[in-house]
Design a protein around this motif. Structure first.
Motif, PDB file in Angstrom:
ATOM      1  N   ASP A 192       0.793  -1.231   0.000  1.00 31.44           N
ATOM      2  CA  ASP A 192       0.000   0.000   0.000  1.00 31.44           C
ATOM      3  C   ASP A 192       0.827   1.283   0.000  1.00 31.44           C
ATOM      4  OD1 ASP A 192      -2.566  -1.271   0.161  1.00 31.44           O
ATOM      5  OD2 ASP A 192      -2.162  -1.702   2.268  1.00 31.44           O
ATOM      6  N   GLY A 193       2.143   1.190   0.175  1.00 30.24           N
ATOM      7  CA  GLY A 193       2.958   2.385   0.322  1.00 30.24           C
ATOM      8  C   GLY A 193       3.916   2.601  -0.830  1.00 30.24           C
ATOM      9  N   ASP A 194       5.182   2.818  -0.483  1.00 26.31           N
ATOM     10  CA  ASP A 194       6.197   3.138  -1.480  1.00 26.31           C
ATOM     11  C   ASP A 194       6.571   1.949  -2.371  1.00 26.31           C
ATOM     12  OD1 ASP A 194       6.290   5.710  -0.533  1.00 26.31           O
ATOM     13  OD2 ASP A 194       7.996   5.348   0.794  1.00 26.31           O
ATOM     14  N   GLY A 195       6.159   0.747  -1.947  1.00 26.51           N
ATOM     15  CA  GLY A 195       6.424  -0.428  -2.780  1.00 26.51           C
ATOM     16  C   GLY A 195       7.746  -1.093  -2.528  1.00 26.51           C
ATOM     17  N   TRP A 196       8.340  -0.840  -1.340  1.00 27.51           N
ATOM     18  CA  TRP A 196       9.663  -1.381  -1.070  1.00 27.51           C
ATOM     19  C   TRP A 196       9.863  -1.477   0.431  1.00 27.51           C
ATOM     20  CZ3 TRP A 196      13.853   0.198   1.740  1.00 27.51           C
ATOM     21  CH2 TRP A 196      15.094  -0.387   1.448  1.00 27.51           C
ATOM     22  N   ALA A 197      10.487  -2.553   0.899  1.00 30.06           N
ATOM     23  CA  ALA A 197      10.826  -2.686   2.319  1.00 30.06           C
ATOM     24  C   ALA A 197      11.914  -3.742   2.466  1.00 30.06           C
ATOM     25  CB  ALA A 197       9.606  -3.077   3.158  1.00 30.06           C
ATOM     26  N   SER A 198      12.796  -3.544   3.459  1.00 29.22           N
ATOM     27  CA  SER A 198      13.826  -4.530   3.763  1.00 29.22           C
ATOM     28  C   SER A 198      13.675  -4.953   5.211  1.00 29.22           C
ATOM     29  CB  SER A 198      15.225  -3.955   3.515  1.00 29.22           C
ATOM     30  OG  SER A 198      15.457  -2.819   4.335  1.00 29.22           O
ATOM     31  N   PHE A 199      14.280  -6.105   5.537  1.00 27.13           N
ATOM     32  CA  PHE A 199      14.002  -6.723   6.833  1.00 27.13           C
ATOM     33  C   PHE A 199      15.267  -7.288   7.470  1.00 27.13           C
ATOM     34  CE2 PHE A 199      10.571  -7.339   3.751  1.00 27.13           C
ATOM     35  CZ  PHE A 199       9.601  -6.513   4.319  1.00 27.13           C
ATOM     36  N   GLY A 200      16.207  -6.408   7.823  1.00 18.58           N
ATOM     37  CA  GLY A 200      17.410  -6.832   8.508  1.00 18.58           C
ATOM     38  C   GLY A 200      18.566  -7.100   7.552  1.00 18.58           C
ATOM     39  N   HIS A 201      19.595  -7.747   8.085  1.00 19.75           N
ATOM     40  CA  HIS A 201      20.807  -7.991   7.299  1.00 19.75           C
ATOM     41  C   HIS A 201      21.421  -9.339   7.674  1.00 19.75           C
ATOM     42  CE1 HIS A 201      23.410  -7.065  10.822  1.00 19.75           C
ATOM     43  NE2 HIS A 201      22.461  -6.185  11.108  1.00 19.75           N
ATOM     44  N   ASP A 202      22.305  -9.806   6.789  1.00 18.04           N
ATOM     45  CA  ASP A 202      23.024 -11.080   7.018  1.00 18.04           C
ATOM     46  C   ASP A 202      22.091 -12.262   7.284  1.00 18.04           C
ATOM     47  OD1 ASP A 202      25.490  -9.778   6.703  1.00 18.04           O
ATOM     48  OD2 ASP A 202      25.460  -9.165   8.796  1.00 18.04           O
ATOM     49  N   PRO A 203      21.189 -12.626   6.403  1.00 17.97           N
ATOM     50  CA  PRO A 203      20.980 -12.107   5.058  1.00 17.97           C
ATOM     51  C   PRO A 203      20.184 -10.796   5.056  1.00 17.97           C
ATOM     52  CG  PRO A 203      19.376 -13.806   5.511  1.00 17.97           C
ATOM     53  CD  PRO A 203      20.284 -13.756   6.710  1.00 17.97           C
ATOM     54  N   SER A 204      20.004 -10.225   3.846  1.00 18.42           N
ATOM     55  CA  SER A 204      19.298  -8.955   3.686  1.00 18.42           C
ATOM     56  C   SER A 204      18.042  -9.164   2.849  1.00 18.42           C
ATOM     57  CB  SER A 204      20.218  -7.922   3.026  1.00 18.42           C
ATOM     58  OG  SER A 204      21.369  -7.694   3.809  1.00 18.42           O
ATOM     59  N   PRO A 205      16.951  -9.635   3.464  1.00 19.95           N
ATOM     60  CA  PRO A 205      15.726  -9.877   2.702  1.00 19.95           C
ATOM     61  C   PRO A 205      15.092  -8.558   2.247  1.00 19.95           C
ATOM     62  CG  PRO A 205      15.363 -10.280   5.037  1.00 19.95           C
ATOM     63  CD  PRO A 205      16.813 -10.026   4.876  1.00 19.95           C
ATOM     64  N   LEU A 206      14.473  -8.607   1.087  1.00 18.37           N
ATOM     65  CA  LEU A 206      13.899  -7.424   0.462  1.00 18.37           C
ATOM     66  C   LEU A 206      12.578  -7.803  -0.191  1.00 18.37           C
ATOM     67  CD1 LEU A 206      14.303  -4.462  -0.679  1.00 18.37           C
ATOM     68  CD2 LEU A 206      15.358  -5.561  -2.674  1.00 18.37           C
ATOM     69  N   ALA A 207      11.596  -6.910  -0.084  1.00 19.58           N
ATOM     70  CA  ALA A 207      10.312  -7.107  -0.752  1.00 19.58           C
ATOM     71  C   ALA A 207      10.016  -5.882  -1.609  1.00 19.58           C
ATOM     72  CB  ALA A 207       9.198  -7.335   0.261  1.00 19.58           C
ATOM     73  N   GLU A 208       9.573  -6.117  -2.859  1.00 18.91           N
ATOM     74  CA  GLU A 208       9.292  -5.027  -3.783  1.00 18.91           C
ATOM     75  C   GLU A 208       7.956  -5.272  -4.486  1.00 18.91           C
ATOM     76  OE1 GLU A 208      13.214  -3.896  -6.016  1.00 18.91           O
ATOM     77  OE2 GLU A 208      13.157  -6.086  -5.744  1.00 18.91           O
ATOM     78  N   ARG A 209       7.270  -4.164  -4.752  1.00 17.28           N
ATOM     79  CA  ARG A 209       6.049  -4.238  -5.547  1.00 17.28           C
ATOM     80  C   ARG A 209       6.402  -3.979  -7.002  1.00 17.28           C
ATOM     81  NH1 ARG A 209       2.978  -0.321  -3.231  1.00 17.28           N
ATOM     82  NH2 ARG A 209       3.445   1.253  -4.811  1.00 17.28           N
ATOM     83  N   ILE A 210       6.022  -4.902  -7.861  1.00 17.43           N
ATOM     84  CA  ILE A 210       6.261  -4.770  -9.298  1.00 17.43           C
ATOM     85  C   ILE A 210       4.926  -4.988  -9.996  1.00 17.43           C
ATOM     86  CG2 ILE A 210       7.527  -5.636 -11.294  1.00 17.43           C
ATOM     87  CD1 ILE A 210       9.702  -6.592  -9.384  1.00 17.43           C
TER      88      ILE A 210
END
Length: 206
Positions: free
Chosen positions: A116-134
């Motif tokens: 519903d927002g900017d279409g992007w979010a990350s969730f920590g590091h090592d690993p670095s998970p990422l979610a994107e709206r496409i």
């Protein structure tokens, strides 16, 4: 079918005897839902308490007893931390997106930015998970620091439904802790229940 679950990073239970706990593997993840056993709830509460077991910064003295000392941060800190987040699994490919280091369940609202927002979010590091709206889909990258990272692709409508189910799972877990705190820590039950509800961003229904 792709699944999404709220998960808590478990801390060590070695030598702990203040209440019954399940000997889950340290630094693994346990899903939080309404099916946990009392011992698993005990491990979850211990892990959350340990994650917030820090020295007071306001000059207040920490209680001297082991129980009061352990619970002090959880019961008194304004900003609480629940290590973990949301874990997404695609059984068709075996791909699992897990929260990275320093991510907390209290930050799961960042997922709303994807749908519903900017279409992007990350969730920590090592690993670095990422979610994107496409477009009308979400692409979940297991580790954005890797060029060859596995990804999970799903419709935004499915992701929205999965996020709603995750909130139901957390509500069910919080309901279990109401009985657990009354049974195992009756002297601290109301404050502990309120603290758990607050850090999970859920209403305390008693």
């Amino acid at each position: 079918m792709i699944t999404l679950h709220p998960v808590l990073e478990v801390r060590s239970t070695a030598g702990f005897d203040l209440w019954p706990v399940a000997p889950l593997a340290p630094y693994g993840f346990v899903p939080l839902n309404g099916t946990l056993t009392p011992a698993e709830i005990g491990t979850a509460v211990l892990s959350i308490a340990q994650a917030n077991d820090v020295e007071p910064e306001d000059g207040r003295r920490r209680p001297s007893g082991p129980l009061g000392s352990l619970l002090h941060g959880l019961l008194t800190l304004d900003d609480l931390f629940v290590p973990g987040g949301l874990r997404v699994t695609d059984p068709a490919t075996g791909t699992v997106l897990s929260p990275g280091c320093c991510n907390g369940l209290e930050e799961r609202g960042d997922w709303s930015e994807v749908v519903d927002g900017d279409g992007w979010a990350s969730f920590g590091h090592d690993p670095s998970p990422l979610a994107e709206r496409i477009g009308d889909r979400a692409r979940l990258t297991v580790d954005a620091d890797r060029e060859d990272s596995p990804v999970i692709d799903l419709p935004l409508t499915d992701l929205r439904d999965l996020l709603t189910t995750a909130e139901r799972d957390l509500t069910a877990f919080l309901h279990l802790t109401t009985t657990w705190t009354t049974d195992h820590l009756p002297a601290h039950a109301p404050r502990l229940r309120e603290a758990l509800a607050r850090t999970l961003g859920l209403p305390d229904r008693g």
